[in-house]
Design a protein around this motif. Structure first.
Motif, PDB file in Angstrom:
ATOM      1  N   ILE A 131     -16.568  16.541  -0.230  1.00  0.00           N
ATOM      2  CA  ILE A 131     -15.894  16.041  -1.475  1.00  0.00           C
ATOM      3  C   ILE A 131     -14.323  16.289  -1.291  1.00  0.00           C
ATOM      4  CG2 ILE A 131     -15.616  15.640  -4.125  1.00  0.00           C
ATOM      5  CD1 ILE A 131     -18.805  15.817  -4.073  1.00  0.00           C
ATOM      6  N   TRP A 132     -14.195  17.583  -1.456  1.00  0.00           N
ATOM      7  CA  TRP A 132     -12.814  18.294  -1.632  1.00  0.00           C
ATOM      8  C   TRP A 132     -11.784  17.910  -0.267  1.00  0.00           C
ATOM      9  CZ3 TRP A 132      -8.812  19.171  -4.151  1.00  0.00           C
ATOM     10  CH2 TRP A 132      -7.886  19.784  -3.858  1.00  0.00           C
ATOM     11  N   LYS A 137      -6.961  14.304   0.957  1.00  0.00           N
ATOM     12  CA  LYS A 137      -6.548  13.136   1.929  1.00  0.00           C
ATOM     13  C   LYS A 137      -6.356  11.990   0.827  1.00  0.00           C
ATOM     14  CE  LYS A 137      -8.725  14.481   5.957  1.00  0.00           C
ATOM     15  NZ  LYS A 137      -9.730  14.117   7.035  1.00  0.00           N
ATOM     16  N   ALA A 138      -7.273  11.531  -0.012  1.00  0.00           N
ATOM     17  CA  ALA A 138      -7.078  10.475  -0.836  1.00  0.00           C
ATOM     18  C   ALA A 138      -5.943  10.623  -1.955  1.00  0.00           C
ATOM     19  CB  ALA A 138      -8.561  10.238  -1.355  1.00  0.00           C
ATOM     20  N   LEU A 139      -5.786  11.592  -2.438  1.00  0.00           N
ATOM     21  CA  LEU A 139      -4.915  12.105  -3.508  1.00  0.00           C
ATOM     22  C   LEU A 139      -3.438  12.334  -2.756  1.00  0.00           C
ATOM     23  CD1 LEU A 139      -6.945  14.331  -5.714  1.00  0.00           C
ATOM     24  CD2 LEU A 139      -6.258  11.855  -6.123  1.00  0.00           C
ATOM     25  N   GLY A 140      -3.251  12.283  -1.445  1.00  0.00           N
ATOM     26  CA  GLY A 140      -2.045  12.546  -0.922  1.00  0.00           C
ATOM     27  C   GLY A 140      -1.570  13.861  -0.905  1.00  0.00           C
ATOM     28  N   PRO A 145      -2.439   8.710   7.259  1.00  0.00           N
ATOM     29  CA  PRO A 145      -2.467   7.117   7.350  1.00  0.00           C
ATOM     30  C   PRO A 145      -3.047   6.536   6.324  1.00  0.00           C
ATOM     31  CG  PRO A 145      -2.644   7.859   9.586  1.00  0.00           C
ATOM     32  CD  PRO A 145      -3.007   8.952   8.580  1.00  0.00           C
ATOM     33  N   LYS A 146      -2.635   5.406   5.915  1.00  0.00           N
ATOM     34  CA  LYS A 146      -3.225   4.538   5.050  1.00  0.00           C
ATOM     35  C   LYS A 146      -4.752   4.418   4.977  1.00  0.00           C
ATOM     36  CE  LYS A 146      -2.687   0.999   1.442  1.00  0.00           C
ATOM     37  NZ  LYS A 146      -1.956   0.607   0.582  1.00  0.00           N
ATOM     38  N   VAL A 147      -4.942   3.920   6.001  1.00  0.00           N
ATOM     39  CA  VAL A 147      -6.506   3.536   6.491  1.00  0.00           C
ATOM     40  C   VAL A 147      -7.332   4.846   6.396  1.00  0.00           C
ATOM     41  CG1 VAL A 147      -7.805   2.976   8.564  1.00  0.00           C
ATOM     42  CG2 VAL A 147      -5.483   1.765   8.384  1.00  0.00           C
ATOM     43  N   GLU A 148      -6.791   5.972   6.760  1.00  0.00           N
ATOM     44  CA  GLU A 148      -7.449   7.206   6.669  1.00  0.00           C
ATOM     45  C   GLU A 148      -7.618   7.578   5.303  1.00  0.00           C
ATOM     46  OE1 GLU A 148      -8.014  11.554   8.368  1.00  0.00           O
ATOM     47  OE2 GLU A 148      -6.352  10.284   9.198  1.00  0.00           O
ATOM     48  N   LYS A 149      -6.414   7.343   4.526  1.00  0.00           N
ATOM     49  CA  LYS A 149      -6.644   7.610   3.180  1.00  0.00           C
ATOM     50  C   LYS A 149      -7.715   6.824   2.363  1.00  0.00           C
ATOM     51  CE  LYS A 149      -3.364   8.277  -0.753  1.00  0.00           C
ATOM     52  NZ  LYS A 149      -2.005   7.861  -1.093  1.00  0.00           N
ATOM     53  N   LEU A 150      -7.790   5.782   2.577  1.00  0.00           N
ATOM     54  CA  LEU A 150      -8.775   4.749   1.976  1.00  0.00           C
ATOM     55  C   LEU A 150     -10.243   5.366   2.515  1.00  0.00           C
ATOM     56  CD1 LEU A 150      -6.942   1.308   2.248  1.00  0.00           C
ATOM     57  CD2 LEU A 150      -7.294   2.527   0.267  1.00  0.00           C
ATOM     58  N   SER A 152     -11.111   8.089   3.410  1.00  0.00           N
ATOM     59  CA  SER A 152     -11.539   9.429   2.845  1.00  0.00           C
ATOM     60  C   SER A 152     -11.950   9.295   1.317  1.00  0.00           C
ATOM     61  CB  SER A 152     -10.180  10.344   2.959  1.00  0.00           C
ATOM     62  OG  SER A 152     -10.197  10.504   4.183  1.00  0.00           O
ATOM     63  N   ALA A 153     -11.219   8.348   0.720  1.00  0.00           N
ATOM     64  CA  ALA A 153     -11.390   8.012  -0.707  1.00  0.00           C
ATOM     65  C   ALA A 153     -12.858   7.555  -0.908  1.00  0.00           C
ATOM     66  CB  ALA A 153     -10.346   7.076  -1.514  1.00  0.00           C
TER      67      ALA A 153
END
Length: 183
Positions: A131-132, A137-140, A145-150, A152-153
């Motif tokens: 989770i953490w 990554k999800a919170l910036g 990269p945006k794909v990895e951010k999504l 990760s969320a």
């Protein structure tokens, strides 16, 4: 108030002793307190924040993702560790740690506590390992990269939902072990 009552009862009963009973009480009180914080935040994330994020206007979302969520996740992850540590200390002080962790067949109470302990250990592991790191990554907090951010969320949310589901039998086994006459 509980601490004032506790101190009052000890002074009323011919003194104050820093014995096993005292430290067991401190461990249990702290365990329950930080456990409420941990599971309360877990349920807040899953029943309030995540379902309502689509309803928040885009210009207001940074208030959640940049201010509220990081601070809530700070308390969430440290409450997880504090709950785990105080639970293990409590088990040690009360003499059932080994039997409970091994799920020994000696007593139903210790088996129930053991089930709750293992579920709590799995949940704390999920917090720190899945989770953490993914929430950062999800919170910036960590730039990706945006794909990895999504991705990760989504991963953080799935492990958070898993912990929410695990919290129900964990809480049941802990409460049942303390309140049923199972010796």
């Amino acid at each position: 108030m509980a601490i004032i009552l506790f101190v009052g009862f000890f002074y009323h009963n011919d003194g104050f002793a820093f014995d096993q009973i005292f430290w067991s009480w401190v461990a249990r009180y702290t365990h329950v307190l930080v456990g409420i914080m941990w599971i309360g935040l877990l349920w807040y994330f899953n029943f309030v924040q995540i379902p309502n994020m689509p309803n928040i206007p885009d210009e207001q979302k940074p208030a959640i993702s940049k201010v509220i969520a990081p601070k809530a996740l700070f308390w969430f992850r440290w409450a997880a560790i504090a709950t785990l540590v105080t639970g293990l200390v409590l088990g040690h002080l009360n003499g059932y740690l080994h039997e409970a962790l091994l799920l020994s067949s000696g007593s139903t109470k210790n088996q129930l506590i053991g089930i709750g302990m293992w579920l709590g250990i799995i949940m704390a592991f999920n917090v720190w390992v899945f989770i953490w790191p993914n929430q950062k990554k999800a919170l910036g907090i960590i730039e990706v990269p945006k794909v990895e951010k999504l991705a990760s969320a989504k991963k953080a949310m799935l492990f958070s939902r898993t912990n929410t589901l695990l919290s129900i039998p964990m809480l049941y086994s802990m409460v049942a072990a303390q309140n049923l006459n199972l010796y």
